[in-house]
Write a protein that holds these residues in place. Sequence first.
Motif, mmCIF file in Angstrom:
data_model
loop_
_atom_site.group_PDB
_atom_site.id
_atom_site.type_symbol
_atom_site.label_atom_id
_atom_site.label_comp_id
_atom_site.label_asym_id
_atom_site.label_seq_id
_atom_site.Cartn_x
_atom_site.Cartn_y
_atom_site.Cartn_z
ATOM 1 N N LEU A 283 0.834 -1.203 0.000
ATOM 2 C CA LEU A 283 0.000 0.000 0.000
ATOM 3 C C LEU A 283 0.868 1.253 0.000
ATOM 4 O O LEU A 283 0.629 2.191 -0.772
ATOM 5 N N GLY A 284 1.878 1.282 0.852
ATOM 6 C CA GLY A 284 2.740 2.459 0.951
ATOM 7 C C GLY A 284 3.488 2.745 -0.336
ATOM 8 O O GLY A 284 3.545 3.889 -0.792
ATOM 9 N N VAL A 285 4.057 1.694 -0.939
ATOM 10 C CA VAL A 285 4.809 1.875 -2.190
ATOM 11 C C VAL A 285 3.894 2.380 -3.298
ATOM 12 O O VAL A 285 4.260 3.293 -4.057
ATOM 13 N N LEU A 286 2.696 1.812 -3.406
ATOM 14 C CA LEU A 286 1.765 2.235 -4.452
ATOM 15 C C LEU A 286 1.367 3.701 -4.287
ATOM 16 O O LEU A 286 1.302 4.449 -5.264
ATOM 17 N N PHE A 287 1.117 4.135 -3.057
ATOM 18 C CA PHE A 287 0.719 5.523 -2.846
ATOM 19 C C PHE A 287 1.898 6.483 -2.986
ATOM 20 O O PHE A 287 1.710 7.647 -3.338
ATOM 21 N N TYR A 288 3.084 6.004 -2.723
ATOM 22 C CA TYR A 288 4.278 6.813 -3.006
ATOM 23 C C TYR A 288 4.409 7.042 -4.513
ATOM 24 O O TYR A 288 4.588 8.160 -4.980
ATOM 25 N N LEU A 289 4.301 5.961 -5.281
ATOM 26 C CA LEU A 289 4.435 6.052 -6.738
ATOM 27 C C LEU A 289 3.280 6.816 -7.367
ATOM 28 O O LEU A 289 3.460 7.498 -8.380
ATOM 29 N N GLU A 290 2.091 6.725 -6.760
ATOM 30 C CA GLU A 290 0.906 7.408 -7.296
ATOM 31 C C GLU A 290 1.097 8.912 -7.359
ATOM 32 O O GLU A 290 0.514 9.589 -8.221
ATOM 33 N N ALA A 291 1.897 9.454 -6.461
ATOM 34 C CA ALA A 291 2.123 10.897 -6.428
ATOM 35 C C ALA A 291 3.124 11.343 -7.489
ATOM 36 O O ALA A 291 3.316 12.539 -7.689
ATOM 37 N N ILE A 292 3.733 10.382 -8.184
ATOM 38 C CA ILE A 292 4.729 10.704 -9.220
ATOM 39 C C ILE A 292 4.251 10.253 -10.595
ATOM 40 O O ILE A 292 4.397 10.962 -11.582
ATOM 41 N N PHE A 293 3.648 9.043 -10.632
ATOM 42 C CA PHE A 293 3.197 8.470 -11.896
ATOM 43 C C PHE A 293 1.675 8.363 -11.904
ATOM 44 O O PHE A 293 1.027 8.503 -10.864
ATOM 45 N N PHE A 294 1.115 8.097 -13.071
ATOM 46 C CA PHE A 294 -0.340 7.967 -13.188
ATOM 47 C C PHE A 294 -0.751 6.541 -12.846
ATOM 48 O O PHE A 294 -0.885 5.680 -13.712
ATOM 49 N N ILE A 295 -0.932 6.301 -11.554
ATOM 50 C CA ILE A 295 -1.369 4.991 -11.058
ATOM 51 C C ILE A 295 -2.635 5.209 -10.233
ATOM 52 O O ILE A 295 -2.608 5.919 -9.223
ATOM 53 N N PRO A 296 -3.772 4.621 -10.634
ATOM 54 C CA PRO A 296 -5.011 4.795 -9.857
ATOM 55 C C PRO A 296 -4.995 3.931 -8.597
ATOM 56 O O PRO A 296 -5.205 2.721 -8.653
ATOM 57 N N THR A 297 -4.707 4.535 -7.462
ATOM 58 C CA THR A 297 -4.527 3.768 -6.226
ATOM 59 C C THR A 297 -5.713 3.866 -5.260
ATOM 60 O O THR A 297 -5.790 3.071 -4.325
ATOM 61 N N ASP A 298 -6.603 4.823 -5.466
ATOM 62 C CA ASP A 298 -7.735 4.964 -4.545
ATOM 63 C C ASP A 298 -8.531 3.661 -4.386
ATOM 64 O O ASP A 298 -8.913 3.317 -3.259
ATOM 65 N N PRO A 299 -8.798 2.920 -5.490
ATOM 66 C CA PRO A 299 -9.528 1.650 -5.314
ATOM 67 C C PRO A 299 -8.811 0.688 -4.377
ATOM 68 O O PRO A 299 -9.456 -0.061 -3.634
#
Length: 199
Positions: free
Chosen positions: A25-41
């Motif tokens: 979860l932490g890695v995905l939300f870190y990357l979400e702030a830099i790349f276009f990754i939909p992490t809210d779901p």
Amino acid sequence: MLGGVRKIYDWMGNQVHSRYADVTLGVLFYLEAIFFIPTDPMLIIYCIERRDRAYYYATIATLCSVIGGLTGYFIGYGLWQTVGQQIIHNPLVSYVMTPATFHHLCGLYKKYEALAILAAAFTPIPYKAATLTAGFCNLSLMPFIIASLIGRGARFYLYAITISIWGKQIKQYIDRYFNLLVLCAMVLIAGAIWLMQKS
């Protein structure tokens, strides 16, 4: 196609119970702030699967997203310091936005920086676009961090609060109407793309 989406949904739900759930979860939300990754779901599914840890997951998402935002800020700042002038004076870029327009927009950004970052951090406006441009326009760092914490935290804790109260009903609703919800989401995305192309 719907079967594939369902498999992704089930995979995300299974990640909650893995030993690396918090790290994932932490890695995905870190990357979400830099790349276009939909992490809210992912956060929503984590909170639904473990309602007892919803606020904990919201905290991880908030902190890692803001750290990712800081990374995006420094990437933007580094770009400005190294190739900023070349970018804004590039003929192709100048065709879309002149250097004068860029400096004017940066001036507005700096004037309303807290509101701009809050809007990007809380709303569906891509947060990563705001982080990169904040560094590129050399916004003040501390207001950026504070606005990011407030905006990201408000968004993610809203999920946690909602799911803590109505999580059981939400899970039952998703399981019952999964295919319909996916189809509606696809229609909305297609409609948004069509509107952007028309505008």
